[in-house]
Design an enzyme around this catalytic site. Structure first.
Site, PDB file in Angstrom:
ATOM      1  N   HIS A 270       0.873  -1.190   0.000  1.00  0.00           N
ATOM      2  CA  HIS A 270       0.000   0.000   0.000  1.00  0.00           C
ATOM      3  C   HIS A 270       0.910   1.240   0.000  1.00  0.00           C
ATOM      4  CE1 HIS A 270      -3.455   2.424   0.572  1.00  0.00           C
ATOM      5  NE2 HIS A 270      -3.792   2.140   1.812  1.00  0.00           N
ATOM      6  N   HIS A 309      -2.354  -2.469  -9.839  1.00  0.00           N
ATOM      7  CA  HIS A 309      -3.327  -1.888  -8.918  1.00  0.00           C
ATOM      8  C   HIS A 309      -4.564  -2.751  -8.897  1.00  0.00           C
ATOM      9  CE1 HIS A 309      -5.841   1.070  -6.921  1.00  0.00           C
ATOM     10  NE2 HIS A 309      -4.710   1.643  -6.558  1.00  0.00           N
ATOM     11  N   ASP A 365       2.660   5.375  -6.894  1.00  0.00           N
ATOM     12  CA  ASP A 365       3.922   5.292  -6.156  1.00  0.00           C
ATOM     13  C   ASP A 365       5.150   5.191  -7.050  1.00  0.00           C
ATOM     14  OD1 ASP A 365       2.995   5.432  -3.502  1.00  0.00           O
ATOM     15  OD2 ASP A 365       2.214   3.402  -3.684  1.00  0.00           O
TER      16      ASP A 365
HETATM   17  N1  CMC Z   1       4.884  -7.081 -10.424  1.00  0.00           N
HETATM   18  C1  CMC Z   1       4.773  -8.294 -11.032  1.00  0.00           C
HETATM   19  N2  CMC Z   1       3.609  -8.964 -11.136  1.00  0.00           N
HETATM   20  C2  CMC Z   1       2.518  -8.403 -10.603  1.00  0.00           C
HETATM   21  C3  CMC Z   1       2.574  -7.140  -9.965  1.00  0.00           C
HETATM   22  C4  CMC Z   1       3.806  -6.473  -9.887  1.00  0.00           C
HETATM   23  N3  CMC Z   1       3.899  -5.288  -9.304  1.00  0.00           N
HETATM   24  N4  CMC Z   1       1.338  -6.830  -9.519  1.00  0.00           N
HETATM   25  C5  CMC Z   1       0.542  -7.853  -9.856  1.00  0.00           C
HETATM   26  N5  CMC Z   1       1.246  -8.799 -10.520  1.00  0.00           N
HETATM   27  C6  CMC Z   1       0.730 -10.027 -11.102  1.00  0.00           C
HETATM   28  C7  CMC Z   1       0.461 -11.064 -10.049  1.00  0.00           C
HETATM   29  O1  CMC Z   1       1.567 -11.892  -9.823  1.00  0.00           O
HETATM   30  C8  CMC Z   1      -0.711 -11.800 -10.638  1.00  0.00           C
HETATM   31  O2  CMC Z   1      -0.222 -12.659 -11.640  1.00  0.00           O
HETATM   32  P1  CMC Z   1      -0.894 -14.116 -11.876  1.00  0.00           P
HETATM   33  O3  CMC Z   1      -2.286 -13.811 -12.346  1.00  0.00           O
HETATM   34  O4  CMC Z   1      -0.031 -14.781 -12.865  1.00  0.00           O
HETATM   35  O5  CMC Z   1      -0.888 -14.789 -10.529  1.00  0.00           O
HETATM   36  C9  CMC Z   1      -1.514 -10.714 -11.354  1.00  0.00           C
HETATM   37  O6  CMC Z   1      -0.534  -9.713 -11.695  1.00  0.00           O
HETATM   38  C10 CMC Z   1      -2.609 -10.107 -10.507  1.00  0.00           C
HETATM   39  O7  CMC Z   1      -2.013  -9.656  -9.282  1.00  0.00           O
HETATM   40  P2  CMC Z   1      -2.743  -9.674  -7.880  1.00  0.00           P
HETATM   41  O8  CMC Z   1      -1.703  -9.762  -6.813  1.00  0.00           O
HETATM   42  O9  CMC Z   1      -3.838 -10.680  -7.882  1.00  0.00           O
HETATM   43  O10 CMC Z   1      -3.426  -8.231  -7.883  1.00  0.00           O
HETATM   44  P3  CMC Z   1      -3.999  -7.474  -6.638  1.00  0.00           P
HETATM   45  O11 CMC Z   1      -5.110  -6.635  -7.144  1.00  0.00           O
HETATM   46  O12 CMC Z   1      -4.299  -8.405  -5.516  1.00  0.00           O
HETATM   47  O13 CMC Z   1      -2.761  -6.591  -6.160  1.00  0.00           O
HETATM   48  C11 CMC Z   1      -1.258  -4.799  -5.871  1.00  0.00           C
HETATM   49  C12 CMC Z   1      -2.643  -5.222  -6.389  1.00  0.00           C
HETATM   50  C13 CMC Z   1      -1.159  -3.267  -5.958  1.00  0.00           C
HETATM   51  C14 CMC Z   1      -1.133  -5.193  -4.385  1.00  0.00           C
HETATM   52  C15 CMC Z   1      -0.152  -5.474  -6.723  1.00  0.00           C
HETATM   53  O14 CMC Z   1      -0.285  -5.070  -8.065  1.00  0.00           O
HETATM   54  C16 CMC Z   1       1.238  -5.196  -6.188  1.00  0.00           C
HETATM   55  O15 CMC Z   1       1.715  -5.898  -5.309  1.00  0.00           O
HETATM   56  N6  CMC Z   1       1.932  -4.128  -6.737  1.00  0.00           N
HETATM   57  C17 CMC Z   1       3.229  -3.752  -6.218  1.00  0.00           C
HETATM   58  C18 CMC Z   1       3.071  -2.938  -4.955  1.00  0.00           C
HETATM   59  C19 CMC Z   1       2.574  -1.542  -5.239  1.00  0.00           C
HETATM   60  O16 CMC Z   1       3.051  -0.859  -6.142  1.00  0.00           O
HETATM   61  N7  CMC Z   1       1.606  -1.084  -4.404  1.00  0.00           N
HETATM   62  C20 CMC Z   1       1.058   0.283  -4.503  1.00  0.00           C
HETATM   63  C21 CMC Z   1      -0.368   0.276  -4.934  1.00  0.00           C
HETATM   64  S1  CMC Z   1      -0.928   1.902  -5.455  1.00  0.00           S
HETATM   65  C22 CMC Z   1      -0.891   2.846  -4.015  1.00  0.00           C
HETATM   66  C23 CMC Z   1      -1.925   2.430  -3.046  1.00  0.00           C
HETATM   67  O17 CMC Z   1      -3.127   2.694  -3.290  1.00  0.00           O
HETATM   68  O18 CMC Z   1      -1.587   1.879  -2.009  1.00  0.00           O
END
Ligand code: CMC
Length: 431
Positions: A270, A309, A365
């Site tokens: 986050h 996201h 971010d």
């Molecule tokens: N790098 C590589 N792969 C990713 C990433 C990433 N940053 N984000 C998602 N994926 C992949 C993930 O492995 C999954 O692949 P598969 O379908 O093959 O298993 C797919 O994309 C969907 O990901 P998810 O984890 O199910 O998506 P989510 O909606 O649960 O997670 C997130 C959203 C923001 C937590 C995630 O994208 C992430 O960890 N990003 C990096 C951390 C980050 O930048 N966070 C800041 C978010 S914006 C500011 C805020 O509002 O807090």
């Protein structure tokens, strides 16, 4: 019974019975599922949705996001217009009250915020008690909670004026606490607020004032910080806003609920991501290492921080504004060498099938940390800056939750799949 167009027909194949459930605003009421039972002893059907991926927890009028189109609006106003033309305190007023202030309303609001920036001297001593290298986000979280002991009146949640006063106190004091946390870390004396300065200007004063009699903020940095606060001000039902609502739903005071929101924001998935992005870019080090890092991300060994996201499946509109802002700041203070790496990483990732097919784009971010770093701020204060910006959002979400007659204490259900009943085995009889 609802009009046919606005309903959903369900046949329960376990019993052969059919039901017609009302559809409102594209949603089913989860409680309507409860009537669907196998027999009279059945509890009734529930929905199962870990991490709330497809569950609306509230009806809200604050922030609109269209994740597919990359649209973000506060109370109907596009984020790009607010970033360009508004100020953070005007946006804070808008979020909490629902409408833009008149000139006199804004002046009164600015005056109230300015005159609540001081914290009790015991707060200063409390911050002093932390270890010299304490993470500022830990200090912020604890101090937010501690504020509740200074303002016991905050417990009177039935009084709208009392709630408003706490909102003003929190928005006003967050920069002071954040700056104290930073100065503590650096072993520098604390700087008291300067009421002549703007919200962002005063924050820079409390962070950076040394021996000069009067601190003069750099207007480019001051404006950039104000815009960054606007971009972070709210993001509907994100993890920290949900924490604020959930904890606040027990009718605890807003300082305690904000401490929970801060704790949620601290995590690297986050608000901690801005810090993690700079660490990641530093680790990558040079353009020649990018491909290798992207390959590791594709294998699931690392995540590209600042990418992806839950809601945006398009370019995060905040990231667009921040990328432009970064160059404005670099023109003033010199280019952050990591920007070239970030731009190249973005280019490579956006052309890669893995990121394209998963609709992973840079989020808020990705570039913000580079700006903070250029301002001379250490990495671990980045999430604190996010928290200052997000405070009006938390309080607006909290206010909306408390005044929403449909809301009650947050209490999700579970699907239990542990052991059935079993008898206790005395210690002496266990292997
Ligand atoms: N790098 C590589 N792969 C990713 C990433 C990433 N940053 N984000 C998602 N994926 C992949 C993930 O492995 C999954 O692949 P598969 O379908 O093959 O298993 C797919 O994309 C969907 O990901 P998810 O984890 O199910 O998506 P989510 O909606 O649960 O997670 C997130 C959203 C923001 C937590 C995630 O994208 C992430 O960890 N990003 C990096 C951390 C980050 O930048 N966070 C800041 C978010 S914006 C500011 C805020 O509002 O807090």
């Amino acid at each position: 019974m609802a009009d046919k167009k606005d309903s959903l027909s369900i046949t329960d194949n376990r019993t052969g019975k059919s039901y017609e459930l009302e559809v409102t605003d594209g949603t089913l009421r989860a409680m309507d599922l409860r009537q669907i039972k196998v027999d009279d002893n059945d509890f009734g059907l529930m929905s199962y949705d870990p991490a709330y991926k497809n569950t609306a927890s509230t009806r809200s009028q604050i922030t609109f996001i269209d994740g597919g189109q990359g649209v973000l609006r506060y109370r109907g106003y596009p984020i790009e217009q607010l970033a360009e033309q508004s100020s953070f305190l005007e946006v804070a007023y808008l979020l909490y009250n629902g409408e833009l202030p008149s000139r006199s309303e804004l002046a009164e609001f600015q005056h109230s915020i300015t005159h609540h920036t001081m914290v009790h001297e015991n707060i200063r001593e409390l911050i002093d008690a932390f270890r010299y290298d304490a993470h500022p986000m830990g200090i912020l979280t604890s101090t937010c909670g501690a504020l509740s002991t200074f303002y016991p009146d905050a417990k009177n949640l039935d009084d709208a004026n009392v709630r408003k006063l706490q909102m003003q106190r929190l928005i006003a004091k967050m920069p002071t606490i954040a700056a104290y946390a930073y100065r503590h870390r650096r072993g520098l004396p604390y700087v008291y607020p300067d009421n002549d300065l703007s919200y962002a200007g005063n924050f820079l004063n409390m962070l950076f004032k040394m021996t000069e009699v009067k601190y003069q903020p750099n207007p480019v940095i001051e404006k950039a910080l104000d815009v960054l606060f606007i971009l972070h001000a709210d993001h509907e039902q994100n993890c920290s806003a949900s924490a604020m609502r959930s904890v606040g739903s027990s009718h605890t005071d807003p300082f305690s609920a904000s401490a929970a929101a801060c704790a949620a924001l601290y995590g690297p998935l986050h608000g901690g991501a801005n810090e993690a992005v700079v660490r990641m870019l530093t680790e990558i080090g040079s353009k020649s290492n990018i491909k290798n890092y992207v390959d590791k991300a594709k294998k699931g060994e690392v995540r590209l921080m600042g990418f992806g996201h839950r809601v945006y499946k398009n370019y995060d509109p905040r990231a667009k504004v921040i990328k432009k802002l970064a160059y404005q700041v670099f023109d003033e203070v010199g280019k952050n060498p990591l920007i070239d790496l970030a731009v190249e990483l973005e280019k490579i990732a956006l052309e890669d099938e893995y990121f394209v097919s998963r609709k992973l784009y840079p989020n808020v971010d990705f570039y913000s940390g580079l700006i903070y770093q250029s301002m001379g701020l250490p990495m671990d204060i980045f999430p604190v800056l996010f928290a200052i910006g997000r405070t009006p959002g938390w309080l607006s979400q909290w206010e909306e939750m408390l005044t929403d007659r449909e809301q009650k204490i947050a209490r999700p259900r579970q699907v239990y799949f542990g052991h059935g009943k079993r008898d206790y085995v005395p210690l002496s009889e266990r292997e």
